[in-house]
Design a protein around this motif. Structure first.
Motif, PDB file in Angstrom:
ATOM      1  N   UNK A 145       0.826  -1.206   0.000  1.00  0.00           N
ATOM      2  CA  UNK A 145       0.000   0.000   0.000  1.00  0.00           C
ATOM      3  C   UNK A 145       0.863   1.260   0.000  1.00  0.00           C
ATOM      4  N   UNK A 146       0.321   2.366  -0.518  1.00  0.00           N
ATOM      5  CA  UNK A 146       1.042   3.640  -0.442  1.00  0.00           C
ATOM      6  C   UNK A 146       1.303   4.023   1.015  1.00  0.00           C
ATOM      7  N   UNK A 147       2.390   4.716   1.257  1.00  0.00           N
ATOM      8  CA  UNK A 147       2.804   5.056   2.615  1.00  0.00           C
ATOM      9  C   UNK A 147       1.713   5.740   3.431  1.00  0.00           C
ATOM     10  N   UNK A 148       0.946   6.704   2.885  1.00  0.00           N
ATOM     11  CA  UNK A 148      -0.091   7.355   3.694  1.00  0.00           C
ATOM     12  C   UNK A 148      -1.169   6.384   4.192  1.00  0.00           C
ATOM     13  N   UNK A 149      -1.417   5.311   3.451  1.00  0.00           N
ATOM     14  CA  UNK A 149      -2.387   4.313   3.892  1.00  0.00           C
ATOM     15  C   UNK A 149      -1.753   3.296   4.824  1.00  0.00           C
ATOM     16  N   UNK A 150      -0.471   3.052   4.608  1.00  0.00           N
ATOM     17  CA  UNK A 150       0.204   2.015   5.384  1.00  0.00           C
ATOM     18  C   UNK A 150       0.464   2.451   6.821  1.00  0.00           C
ATOM     19  N   UNK A 151       0.955   3.657   7.005  1.00  0.00           N
ATOM     20  CA  UNK A 151       1.415   4.091   8.323  1.00  0.00           C
ATOM     21  C   UNK A 151       0.347   4.015   9.420  1.00  0.00           C
ATOM     22  N   UNK A 152      -0.905   4.431   9.157  1.00  0.00           N
ATOM     23  CA  UNK A 152      -1.884   4.406  10.245  1.00  0.00           C
ATOM     24  C   UNK A 152      -2.331   2.995  10.651  1.00  0.00           C
ATOM     25  N   UNK A 153      -2.142   2.009   9.761  1.00  0.00           N
ATOM     26  CA  UNK A 153      -2.749   0.705  10.000  1.00  0.00           C
ATOM     27  C   UNK A 153      -1.774  -0.447  10.177  1.00  0.00           C
ATOM     28  N   UNK A 154      -0.516  -0.289   9.761  1.00  0.00           N
ATOM     29  CA  UNK A 154       0.411  -1.420   9.722  1.00  0.00           C
ATOM     30  C   UNK A 154       0.636  -2.034  11.106  1.00  0.00           C
ATOM     31  N   UNK A 155       0.861  -1.199  12.106  1.00  0.00           N
ATOM     32  CA  UNK A 155       1.135  -1.743  13.439  1.00  0.00           C
ATOM     33  C   UNK A 155      -0.073  -2.489  13.989  1.00  0.00           C
ATOM     34  N   UNK A 156      -1.268  -1.915  13.827  1.00  0.00           N
ATOM     35  CA  UNK A 156      -2.487  -2.578  14.289  1.00  0.00           C
ATOM     36  C   UNK A 156      -2.710  -3.884  13.521  1.00  0.00           C
ATOM     37  N   UNK A 157      -2.451  -3.845  12.226  1.00  0.00           N
ATOM     38  CA  UNK A 157      -2.629  -5.037  11.407  1.00  0.00           C
ATOM     39  C   UNK A 157      -1.709  -6.159  11.877  1.00  0.00           C
ATOM     40  N   UNK A 158      -0.466  -5.847  12.184  1.00  0.00           N
ATOM     41  CA  UNK A 158       0.473  -6.863  12.672  1.00  0.00           C
ATOM     42  C   UNK A 158      -0.025  -7.459  13.986  1.00  0.00           C
ATOM     43  N   UNK A 159      -0.557  -6.626  14.850  1.00  0.00           N
ATOM     44  CA  UNK A 159      -1.078  -7.112  16.130  1.00  0.00           C
ATOM     45  C   UNK A 159      -2.253  -8.056  15.918  1.00  0.00           C
ATOM     46  N   UNK A 160      -3.166  -7.693  15.037  1.00  0.00           N
ATOM     47  CA  UNK A 160      -4.325  -8.543  14.770  1.00  0.00           C
ATOM     48  C   UNK A 160      -3.886  -9.875  14.162  1.00  0.00           C
ATOM     49  N   UNK A 161      -2.973  -9.819  13.207  1.00  0.00           N
ATOM     50  CA  UNK A 161      -2.490 -11.050  12.570  1.00  0.00           C
ATOM     51  C   UNK A 161      -1.876 -11.974  13.615  1.00  0.00           C
ATOM     52  N   UNK A 162      -1.077 -11.425  14.504  1.00  0.00           N
ATOM     53  CA  UNK A 162      -0.469 -12.234  15.562  1.00  0.00           C
ATOM     54  C   UNK A 162      -1.530 -12.945  16.390  1.00  0.00           C
ATOM     55  N   UNK A 163      -2.614 -12.243  16.693  1.00  0.00           N
ATOM     56  CA  UNK A 163      -3.665 -12.828  17.505  1.00  0.00           C
ATOM     57  C   UNK A 163      -4.484 -13.886  16.805  1.00  0.00           C
ATOM     58  N   UNK A 164      -4.535 -13.821  15.481  1.00  0.00           N
ATOM     59  CA  UNK A 164      -5.352 -14.770  14.727  1.00  0.00           C
ATOM     60  C   UNK A 164      -4.578 -16.025  14.322  1.00  0.00           C
ATOM     61  N   UNK A 165      -3.257 -16.001  14.448  1.00  0.00           N
ATOM     62  CA  UNK A 165      -2.443 -17.133  14.016  1.00  0.00           C
ATOM     63  C   UNK A 165      -2.418 -18.245  15.063  1.00  0.00           C
ATOM     64  N   UNK A 166      -2.309 -19.510  14.622  1.00  0.00           N
ATOM     65  CA  UNK A 166      -2.014 -20.593  15.564  1.00  0.00           C
ATOM     66  C   UNK A 166      -0.671 -20.324  16.239  1.00  0.00           C
ATOM     67  N   UNK A 167      -0.521 -20.708  17.513  1.00  0.00           N
ATOM     68  CA  UNK A 167       0.680 -20.337  18.273  1.00  0.00           C
ATOM     69  C   UNK A 167       2.005 -20.716  17.620  1.00  0.00           C
ATOM     70  N   UNK A 168       2.107 -21.906  17.019  1.00  0.00           N
ATOM     71  CA  UNK A 168       3.413 -22.299  16.487  1.00  0.00           C
ATOM     72  C   UNK A 168       3.789 -21.480  15.255  1.00  0.00           C
ATOM     73  N   UNK A 169       2.791 -21.025  14.481  1.00  0.00           N
ATOM     74  CA  UNK A 169       3.095 -20.162  13.337  1.00  0.00           C
ATOM     75  C   UNK A 169       3.416 -18.746  13.810  1.00  0.00           C
ATOM     76  N   UNK A 170       2.769 -18.312  14.856  1.00  0.00           N
ATOM     77  CA  UNK A 170       3.099 -17.010  15.447  1.00  0.00           C
ATOM     78  C   UNK A 170       4.556 -16.995  15.915  1.00  0.00           C
ATOM     79  N   UNK A 171       4.973 -18.085  16.536  1.00  0.00           N
ATOM     80  CA  UNK A 171       6.360 -18.176  17.001  1.00  0.00           C
ATOM     81  C   UNK A 171       7.333 -18.162  15.827  1.00  0.00           C
ATOM     82  N   UNK A 172       6.984 -18.872  14.751  1.00  0.00           N
ATOM     83  CA  UNK A 172       7.859 -18.896  13.580  1.00  0.00           C
ATOM     84  C   UNK A 172       7.945 -17.524  12.906  1.00  0.00           C
ATOM     85  N   UNK A 173       6.924 -16.708  13.107  1.00  0.00           N
ATOM     86  CA  UNK A 173       6.947 -15.345  12.577  1.00  0.00           C
ATOM     87  C   UNK A 173       7.604 -14.361  13.550  1.00  0.00           C
TER      88      UNK A 173
END
Length: 284
Positions: free
Chosen positions: A203-231
């Motif tokens: 995504x373009x930087x203006x769209x990425x900056x407000x959401x990237x950190x939150x998106x990473x947090x959500x992804x971490x929470x939705x992953x199975x634990x062993x894949x979260x650890x591998x990431x």
């Protein structure tokens, strides 16, 4: 006697009273989208098939809007389309998939037409849809859960997965899921691809900056634990509580929305597919 799975393929669902549209939360499903992609691609043949693909028009890193359209259209046609519509989209996807096969230099062998790989992708999609629904609204009753499961086979049979490959019932699916999820792994080239996806690098930087950190947090929470650890992602009990509360709040809100609003953008992409088909435009 017709089996429940056969009934699901002949009439859409075992039980005419079951309406799949009540179980589709359009916008909220995006909370689990990236995590689901990671689960799919953590099967190395699927992961390397995507990362090494020479079909640039289908790459989310190059064409994120187009990739979003083709992915959500596939889901909408698979879940809501009739037999003729699913056959039309299968033919369109097949044209793109013909070039997706391993070479002598590939770390693993893969072929986009392999029905076993399509079974895994369909299993991830079904599991993700069930997991998201339950996080939003709580567990389904047994009858609805069975019907939702049999309907989920469409996520594979809309391509080359044979109906009999879908595990016979939810218990059989859970055994298949546990066995195959345990085999998943994230190699360094695949992890680099995931990091770019998670951090919204497409995504373009203006769209990425407000959401990237939150998106990473959500992804971490939705992953199975062993894949979260591998990431190399961090997660704790407090994070789990906050995410659970957020999703239940979103579920309460979406549950009060009119059906067409709650299903957006799934219904919009289905309408787009039907218009494109009517006008003779490319479907993928």
């Amino acid at each position: 006697m017709t089996s429940p799975l056969r009934a699901a393929h002949n009439s859409g669902l075992p039980g005419a009273e079951f309406d799949i549209t009540h179980y589709l939360d359009g916008a909220t499903a995006f909370f689990g989208a990236a995590a689901n992609v990671i689960m799919q691609l953590a099967d190395p043949p699927v992961g390397y098939g995507v990362v090494e693909s020479t079909v640039d028009s289908g790459k989310v890193t190059l064409h994120p809007i187009k990739r979003l359209r083709t992915t959500v259209t596939y889901l909408s046609v698979a879940m809501l389309g009739d037999e003729d519509e699913r056959a039309a989209y299968r033919a369109a996807v097949n044209r793109s998939h013909r070039a997706v096969r391993s070479t002598a230099a590939s770390p693993v062998k893969y072929n986009a037409f392999d029905p076993k790989l399509q079974l895994w992708v369909a299993a991830c999609l079904y599991w993700g849809a069930r997991d998201m629904y339950e996080r939003l609204h709580g567990p389904m009753d047994a009858s609805s859960a069975d019907a939702f499961y049999y309907f989920g086979a469409r996520l594979g049979t809309t391509l080359q997965m044979r109906p009999e490959m879908w595990p016979a019932d939810r218990a059989a699916f859970d055994a298949y899921w546990a066995e195959n999820l345990a085999r998943t792994r994230i190699d360094p080239p695949i992890r680099a691809y995931f990091d770019d996806l998670i951090d919204l690098k497409m995504l373009p930087l203006p769209l990425r900056l407000p959401f990237a950190r939150f998106h990473r947090w959500v992804v971490a929470g939705m992953l199975p634990p062993h894949l979260r650890e591998q990431m190399n992602m961090r997660w704790n009990a407090r994070d789990d509580q906050v995410l659970a509360a957020l999703l239940r709040t979103l579920g309460a809100v979406s549950g009060r929305m009119p059906g067409p609003v709650r299903m957006f953008p799934v219904n919009a992409y289905l309408a787009d597919f039907r218009l494109r088909r009517r006008l003779g435009l490319r479907l993928v």
